[in-house]
Design a protein around this motif. Structure first.
Motif, PDB file in Angstrom:
ATOM      1  N   THR A  96     -25.351  12.831  -9.294  1.00 13.54           N
ATOM      2  CA  THR A  96     -24.726  11.818  -8.454  1.00 13.54           C
ATOM      3  C   THR A  96     -23.306  12.256  -8.117  1.00 13.54           C
ATOM      4  O   THR A  96     -22.526  12.602  -9.020  1.00 13.54           O
ATOM      5  CB  THR A  96     -24.676  10.447  -9.162  1.00 13.54           C
ATOM      6  N   VAL A  97     -22.987  12.258  -6.820  1.00 16.63           N
ATOM      7  CA  VAL A  97     -21.647  12.610  -6.357  1.00 16.63           C
ATOM      8  C   VAL A  97     -21.146  11.478  -5.473  1.00 16.63           C
ATOM      9  O   VAL A  97     -21.840  11.044  -4.553  1.00 16.63           O
ATOM     10  CB  VAL A  97     -21.632  13.931  -5.562  1.00 16.63           C
ATOM     11  N   THR A  98     -19.926  10.988  -5.731  1.00 16.55           N
ATOM     12  CA  THR A  98     -19.334   9.914  -4.932  1.00 16.55           C
ATOM     13  C   THR A  98     -17.874  10.231  -4.624  1.00 16.55           C
ATOM     14  O   THR A  98     -17.226  11.004  -5.332  1.00 16.55           O
ATOM     15  CB  THR A  98     -19.396   8.561  -5.666  1.00 16.55           C
ATOM     16  N   GLY A 103     -20.542  17.616  -1.509  1.00 19.78           N
ATOM     17  CA  GLY A 103     -21.290  17.641  -2.755  1.00 19.78           C
ATOM     18  C   GLY A 103     -21.431  19.051  -3.291  1.00 19.78           C
ATOM     19  O   GLY A 103     -20.883  19.402  -4.336  1.00 19.78           O
ATOM     20  N   ILE A 119     -25.861  11.440  -3.156  1.00 26.21           N
ATOM     21  CA  ILE A 119     -24.494  11.691  -2.706  1.00 26.21           C
ATOM     22  C   ILE A 119     -24.103  10.568  -1.751  1.00 26.21           C
ATOM     23  O   ILE A 119     -24.832  10.273  -0.799  1.00 26.21           O
ATOM     24  CB  ILE A 119     -24.368  13.055  -2.011  1.00 26.21           C
ATOM     25  N   THR A 122     -19.127  10.343   1.110  1.00 27.70           N
ATOM     26  CA  THR A 122     -18.714  11.738   1.265  1.00 27.70           C
ATOM     27  C   THR A 122     -18.586  12.043   2.749  1.00 27.70           C
ATOM     28  O   THR A 122     -19.568  11.967   3.482  1.00 27.70           O
ATOM     29  CB  THR A 122     -19.753  12.671   0.606  1.00 27.70           C
ATOM     30  N   GLY A 126     -23.059  16.924   2.475  1.00 24.46           N
ATOM     31  CA  GLY A 126     -23.710  16.629   1.212  1.00 24.46           C
ATOM     32  C   GLY A 126     -24.040  17.931   0.502  1.00 24.46           C
ATOM     33  O   GLY A 126     -23.574  18.201  -0.606  1.00 24.46           O
ATOM     34  N   ILE A 144     -28.911  11.164   0.430  1.00 20.30           N
ATOM     35  CA  ILE A 144     -27.575  11.657   0.767  1.00 20.30           C
ATOM     36  C   ILE A 144     -27.010  10.899   1.957  1.00 20.30           C
ATOM     37  O   ILE A 144     -27.617  10.864   3.029  1.00 20.30           O
ATOM     38  CB  ILE A 144     -27.598  13.169   1.071  1.00 20.30           C
TER      39      ILE A 144
END
Length: 290
Positions: A96-98, A103, A119, A122, A126, A144
């Motif tokens: 998980t990327v925020t 990403g 994601i 962003t 992504g 994403i």
């Protein structure tokens, strides 16, 4: 991490349940040292937090192989993972990327795999890939929301081929896939019926679930039936060496290439539904030497 310049090796390193917080600029929480062939590393259940999304990396890789990142989160980063030089055998799963700029950025990723990736918030990419190395990137069950969910582009006119494969069920936003460049051969294989291929850019022709960045590559790689996906400019002659039907789907095709389609090697070719504006011959029968 120093790989001791071992281009092959069985030793392993596991980094688990570590919270990384970057407080300065241009930091990398995990850095694979240049030209040392970092290898067989697993990063599991870690968190990466930056203070400035423009200047902080979670993991920065140089000349590495067999790298796995799983069950991990990243927040306020520039990239969670940046493959700055050749990385072969990379796996990302349950990530998980925020609130980050991007990403994953893989200008040198040979065969990366992305599964269960989320994601959001962003603005950039992504997952971004370019073709400094030939390879295949696979995506499965990714969700994403980014400026561009997936990006595939040429690096300084590098001609190495690259392929993307989408499996499972993926969720992306508008204009979710951007493919840039017509010098290299790019192919996208879609095994996810829910993906809308009209919401992509840079793919111009297809056969079944296989999509191509040029008509020339499509007729070379496809089995028998190529359909043009979008109106575009032809920059390469499509050389047909097998029996084939090319359906231009009534779309406007422009270009300044001689010719648009060349039929040779006794191929039986049908061209249909064309709307072609070219400054030279559109079709030529026979080899280039006549």
């Amino acid at each position: 991490i120093d790989g001791n310049k071992r281009s092959t090796g069985k030793e392993t390193l596991r980094i688990e349940n570590v919270n990384f917080v970057a407080e300065g600029q241009w930091q990398s929480s995990i850095l694979a040292s240049k030209n040392t062939y970092v290898h067989n590393v697993t990063v599991d259940a870690c968190t990466f937090t930056g203070t400035d999304a423009k200047e902080v990396y979670g993991i920065r890789l140089y000349s590495s192989y067999n790298i796995t990142v799983k069950n991990t989160t990243g927040t306020k980063l520039y990239d969670l993972v940046y493959a700055q030089t050749a990385v072969d055998g990379f796996v990302a799963e349950n990530i998980t990327v925020t609130e980050s700029a991007n990403g994953f950025w893989f200008p040198y990723g040979k065969n990366p795999s992305f599964k269960n990736i989320t994601i959001s918030e962003t603005a950039g990419m992504g997952i971004g890939i370019s073709n400094n190395n030939s390879g295949t990137a696979t995506f499965e069950n990714c969700n994403i929301s980014a400026g561009t969910a997936i990006y595939l582009g040429e690096y300084n006119d590098v001609t190495k081929s690259y392929q993307l494969i989408f499996n499972g069920t993926n969720t992306f936003g508008e204009n979710w896939l951007v493919v840039e460049g017509t010098t290299a051969n790019f192919k996208v294989v879609v095994n996810d019926e829910g993906l809308d291929m009209t919401k992509t850019s840079g793919l111009v022709a297809y056969e079944g679930n296989k999509y191509y960045n040029t008509l020339a590559y499509a007729v070379k790689d496809a089995a028998a039936n190529v359909t043009v996906l979008k109106a575009h400019e032809i920059t390469k002659t499509a050389v047909v060496e097998k029996d084939m039907t090319i359906d231009f789907a009534g779309l406007a095709i422009t270009g300044n290439v001689f010719p648009v389609v060349r039929v040779q090697k006794d191929a039986d070719v049908t061209v249909m539904n064309g709307n072609i504006n070219n400054n030279d011959y559109v079709f030529v029968l026979g080899a280039s030497d006549g």
